[in-house]
Design a protein around this motif. Sequence first.
Motif, PDB file in Angstrom:
ATOM      1  N   TYR A 400       0.858  -1.192   0.000  1.00  0.00           N
ATOM      2  CA  TYR A 400       0.000   0.000   0.000  1.00  0.00           C
ATOM      3  C   TYR A 400       0.894   1.243   0.000  1.00  0.00           C
ATOM      4  O   TYR A 400       1.922   1.282   0.695  1.00  0.00           O
ATOM      5  N   ARG A 401       0.511   2.263  -0.767  1.00  0.00           N
ATOM      6  CA  ARG A 401       1.356   3.432  -0.985  1.00  0.00           C
ATOM      7  C   ARG A 401       0.803   4.673  -0.283  1.00  0.00           C
ATOM      8  O   ARG A 401      -0.317   4.676   0.249  1.00  0.00           O
ATOM      9  N   ILE A 402       1.602   5.766  -0.332  1.00  0.00           N
ATOM     10  CA  ILE A 402       1.167   7.086   0.145  1.00  0.00           C
ATOM     11  C   ILE A 402       0.725   7.881  -1.081  1.00  0.00           C
ATOM     12  O   ILE A 402       1.503   8.135  -1.998  1.00  0.00           O
ATOM     13  N   GLU A 403      -0.540   8.232  -1.085  1.00  0.00           N
ATOM     14  CA  GLU A 403      -1.131   8.825  -2.273  1.00  0.00           C
ATOM     15  C   GLU A 403      -1.523  10.277  -1.998  1.00  0.00           C
ATOM     16  O   GLU A 403      -2.378  10.569  -1.161  1.00  0.00           O
ATOM     17  N   GLU A 404      -0.879  11.219  -2.728  1.00  0.00           N
ATOM     18  CA  GLU A 404      -1.214  12.643  -2.585  1.00  0.00           C
ATOM     19  C   GLU A 404      -2.569  12.914  -3.221  1.00  0.00           C
ATOM     20  O   GLU A 404      -2.884  12.406  -4.297  1.00  0.00           O
ATOM     21  N   SER A 419       7.683  13.232  10.033  1.00  0.00           N
ATOM     22  CA  SER A 419       6.752  13.337   8.904  1.00  0.00           C
ATOM     23  C   SER A 419       5.721  12.216   8.891  1.00  0.00           C
ATOM     24  O   SER A 419       4.717  12.289   8.192  1.00  0.00           O
ATOM     25  N   ALA A 420       5.957  11.194   9.701  1.00  0.00           N
ATOM     26  CA  ALA A 420       5.129   9.993   9.626  1.00  0.00           C
ATOM     27  C   ALA A 420       3.661  10.289   9.873  1.00  0.00           C
ATOM     28  O   ALA A 420       2.775   9.815   9.150  1.00  0.00           O
ATOM     29  N   ASP A 427      -2.005   7.420   3.719  1.00  0.00           N
ATOM     30  CA  ASP A 427      -1.598   6.019   3.553  1.00  0.00           C
ATOM     31  C   ASP A 427      -2.795   5.204   3.075  1.00  0.00           C
ATOM     32  O   ASP A 427      -3.862   5.192   3.703  1.00  0.00           O
ATOM     33  N   GLN A 428      -2.611   4.505   1.954  1.00  0.00           N
ATOM     34  CA  GLN A 428      -3.713   3.749   1.367  1.00  0.00           C
ATOM     35  C   GLN A 428      -4.234   2.649   2.297  1.00  0.00           C
ATOM     36  O   GLN A 428      -5.447   2.419   2.366  1.00  0.00           O
ATOM     37  N   ARG A 469      10.161   6.677  -7.767  1.00  0.00           N
ATOM     38  CA  ARG A 469       8.954   6.198  -7.093  1.00  0.00           C
ATOM     39  C   ARG A 469       8.795   6.888  -5.738  1.00  0.00           C
ATOM     40  O   ARG A 469       9.751   7.079  -4.997  1.00  0.00           O
ATOM     41  N   ALA A 470       7.569   7.241  -5.430  1.00  0.00           N
ATOM     42  CA  ALA A 470       7.290   7.953  -4.181  1.00  0.00           C
ATOM     43  C   ALA A 470       7.527   7.018  -2.999  1.00  0.00           C
ATOM     44  O   ALA A 470       7.173   5.839  -3.048  1.00  0.00           O
ATOM     45  N   PRO A 471       8.085   7.527  -1.921  1.00  0.00           N
ATOM     46  CA  PRO A 471       8.260   6.703  -0.708  1.00  0.00           C
ATOM     47  C   PRO A 471       6.912   6.216  -0.195  1.00  0.00           C
ATOM     48  O   PRO A 471       5.871   6.860  -0.399  1.00  0.00           O
ATOM     49  N   ALA A 472       6.934   5.050   0.456  1.00  0.00           N
ATOM     50  CA  ALA A 472       5.685   4.467   0.962  1.00  0.00           C
ATOM     51  C   ALA A 472       5.999   3.528   2.121  1.00  0.00           C
ATOM     52  O   ALA A 472       7.099   2.981   2.241  1.00  0.00           O
ATOM     53  N   TYR A 473       4.957   3.324   2.955  1.00  0.00           N
ATOM     54  CA  TYR A 473       5.044   2.337   4.037  1.00  0.00           C
ATOM     55  C   TYR A 473       4.538   0.995   3.503  1.00  0.00           C
ATOM     56  O   TYR A 473       3.434   0.535   3.833  1.00  0.00           O
ATOM     57  N   CYS A 474       5.352   0.374   2.672  1.00  0.00           N
ATOM     58  CA  CYS A 474       4.943  -0.909   2.082  1.00  0.00           C
ATOM     59  C   CYS A 474       5.011  -2.059   3.098  1.00  0.00           C
ATOM     60  O   CYS A 474       4.208  -2.979   3.057  1.00  0.00           O
TER      61      CYS A 474
END
Length: 913
Positions: A400-404, A419-420, A427-428, A469-474
Amino acid sequence: MSSLGGGAASNSIPTISAAVSSSSLASKTSASNSSDALSSSNRQLLTTIQIVQQKFKENENVLSIFEAYQIIGQEHTSRILCLVVSVAGGTYAVFSMAASRLPPRSCSDLTIDKVFPLNESFCMGNDRKGSISQLQFTLKCSDEQPVKYFYYPLSSDNDVVDFDTFQAQVTSAKMSMVLSPSESTALSFAWVNDYRQIGEVKQEMKRREHEYIKYKDFTIYCATYNVNNKSYIDSPLHLWLAASEDAPDIYAIALQELDTSAKAITFSENRPDYMWIMKMLESVHDKGEYEELTSVRLVGMMLTVIVKREIRSSITRHNVKTIARGILNTLGNKGGVAVSLQLNEANLCFVNSHLAAHMGFVEARNEDYHGIVKGLVFDDELRRTINDHDHIFWIGDLNYRIEEPPGLQLPVARSTAHSAEILLKYDQLRQEMRKGNCFEGYTEGPINFRPTYKYDPGTDNYDSSEKQRAPAYCDRILWKGSRITQLAYNSVMDIRQSDHKPVYAVFRVSIKTRDDHLYKKVHEEVLKLLDKRENESQPQIIVEKTIIDFGMVRFNETVVSDFTVSNACPMQVGFEFKRKDPPLNAICEKWLRVEPWKEKLMIDSTKSIRVKLSANVDSITSLLQKIRTTNWKFDFDILILQVENGPHIFITVTGEYKPSCFGLSMETLCRTDRPLCEYDQQQIKDLMNDESPEFRVTMPREFFLLIDYLHKQGPKVEGAFTLDSLEFKHARNVEFNDIRDWLDTWSNNEFPGTPQAAAEALLMLLHLPEKPLLDPYVDDLLKTKTTAEAMELVSLLSSPKRNVFVHLCMFLREGIERKYYNGMHVATIFGRVLLRSTKKSDDYYRDINCREFMQRFISNGEMSTLSSSSSSASSATGSHHNHHRATTPVAKMKNSASNASLSGGSTAAVDSS
């Protein structure tokens, strides 16, 4: 609208939901709880639905009951069907209970025999086309055959609903779960497993488990790392796996992208990578001793469970399973692997998943999640799903990604500290969880670390490639269940081999643990309760006595005891003594007879039962073996009187055996220092179990007394040994007991019988011991070709056995030379006795081989060999006594035996030959 417990049908279908059920039925629950406190005197005040409720646990409510029956063979057996809801799980099931009467008077009248969870496969149908089948309906679950029931046109109780109402309530209950969006894929029917074919004892123990279950804390360390096809060699995995202060009890370590090559994906590589596993074992906490419990792999995903050695014995079950969610749900580049285990009384599940990638594939990720939940079923006896566990830990690269938001720039740089909290708003995964689209009922702890994807390998810098690729909490760790506390949740920035950062979480979990002391107490109470219930509802007979004490029991004497059984209920009752399991396969031991062993009692009738005990030639060997091997209080037997459709009654047959020489081995007889009549059962048992090589005399006195008497009879012994001697006809007469007493007292009086009776007593002395005289060399002796070769084996026997064999052969040879005995008959008889097989044998030639072996030793040609052996034995026994040279074989034997103090209680030198 009809209420759930209503008795009248309604035109509208009643609706049910788990939430409504758990609240609206509070009154029923309280009534059920209070019913446990009712005394037996008030039990008649319980309603039928309250009686049924007693079969279930506190958080399981009976909503409705319905009377039916089944036709089994020629019999109609009553059933009560009940609709039950688990308040904790929010799921429903229909239970079928066998009823001994309608309406039931107590819960002992009911036995759960079938459970139908209202899952997707449940079906309730009926056929009203014909008059014969109009009262018939079926219940079906999964792939099982439909179970056929019939219902009564009229009910026996006001609590019982009619068929139309019950069917409507069941249908409504199932629909309420299907239509509930929050439970669409996370329904748990694990609670019904407590009632599936486990019997009344286990059902009652499950219902009362809160009385003996305690909770013990365990530390569980979950870790996930997408290794991006990189090697483990340069990875400092201890930074990831040993980050907690204290040593965890259990590790669940998940890897993704272990190998995503085309070959691995095409051939669904499922062999665990043991190099990685060894690296993990080297990197776990150094304050504990660990071992691998199990590992499971599907292409790039691998899950390894490592446990402390000290808790390994507390894990009683573990299973693994994989499920592919790649292209067409067949390729294993995406999907999940899982481990199910039981720790003490709790079931734990660890899931490692790699879900669909890329920013826009949120729905695909949700579908992967639901596909894993629905499709992953462990191959254990209960076919557990993920949700059928007490504690679940879901770890992995969930992607799951961080979607603006469109047109909105995030108000913080993704790489900055703190920033978390802001990033997680977009967060998706959390957005989808709030909508109820995935991971229903799961929890994730606070995230206070930077996004774990995507980094330039070897650095702490986010993706600087063209794709950027955008950073994400995968990489995430979630849990589900009660009594779970998260102690830590973090990533490890100092491991830089992959484009992901490894993540770990530490949990304290209170695990259901059985208190053995309390469990035993509750178990005993349950057994007493069920036994009382069973006895109250079963046919009864009264047994006059359950202990039969025969007092002192002597060899070759029959003793008798009678007792009565009476019918104590207003119906005919049958009973029989139960046949016991192998190897006995009889209702009693060989030395007992029970007459009659089976009977029917009319109302108010009484029957006398006779028990006979006889320690005779047919049973003494087995009786002495039981005395020798019994490590606790010795009883002759325990009889099981089984009442038809009723309880078992145990009858103990006890007493004490008065030792006799018959049945004892030559070694045991040579260890006695006084006549057998002066020993009790325990003393002779100690002698039978004495395996020391030392003996008080070198030849049994009883053996010598018989040989000496027969030798003195001269021609009177003619024909004393015949082919029917082994039928022991003299021992069947009461006069033989005088011979028993003569031997057991070392009497100086004249022999109280005939030469033929003495010959039979001699055969009994040699034939009745548990093992033959020439054991353990019987088979080896039969293979020898010469007497000299056989004597080498005979010399290895214990001195009592060796001396008895040698002197017996000399005695028999002398009788044959004097024409008193038929040589062929003597060889046949004593061959069968001295070389008898302790195992069942179909060897047709064995009898011939035994006879030919004995002929070697009792023929004239072998005189020198036996004389030499006899001289050696005489020399050994005569070391403390003067004796003159014997001129005949029997004279030699008499010298040897007399020197062994055969006439008194003093001891002779131990045979050292």
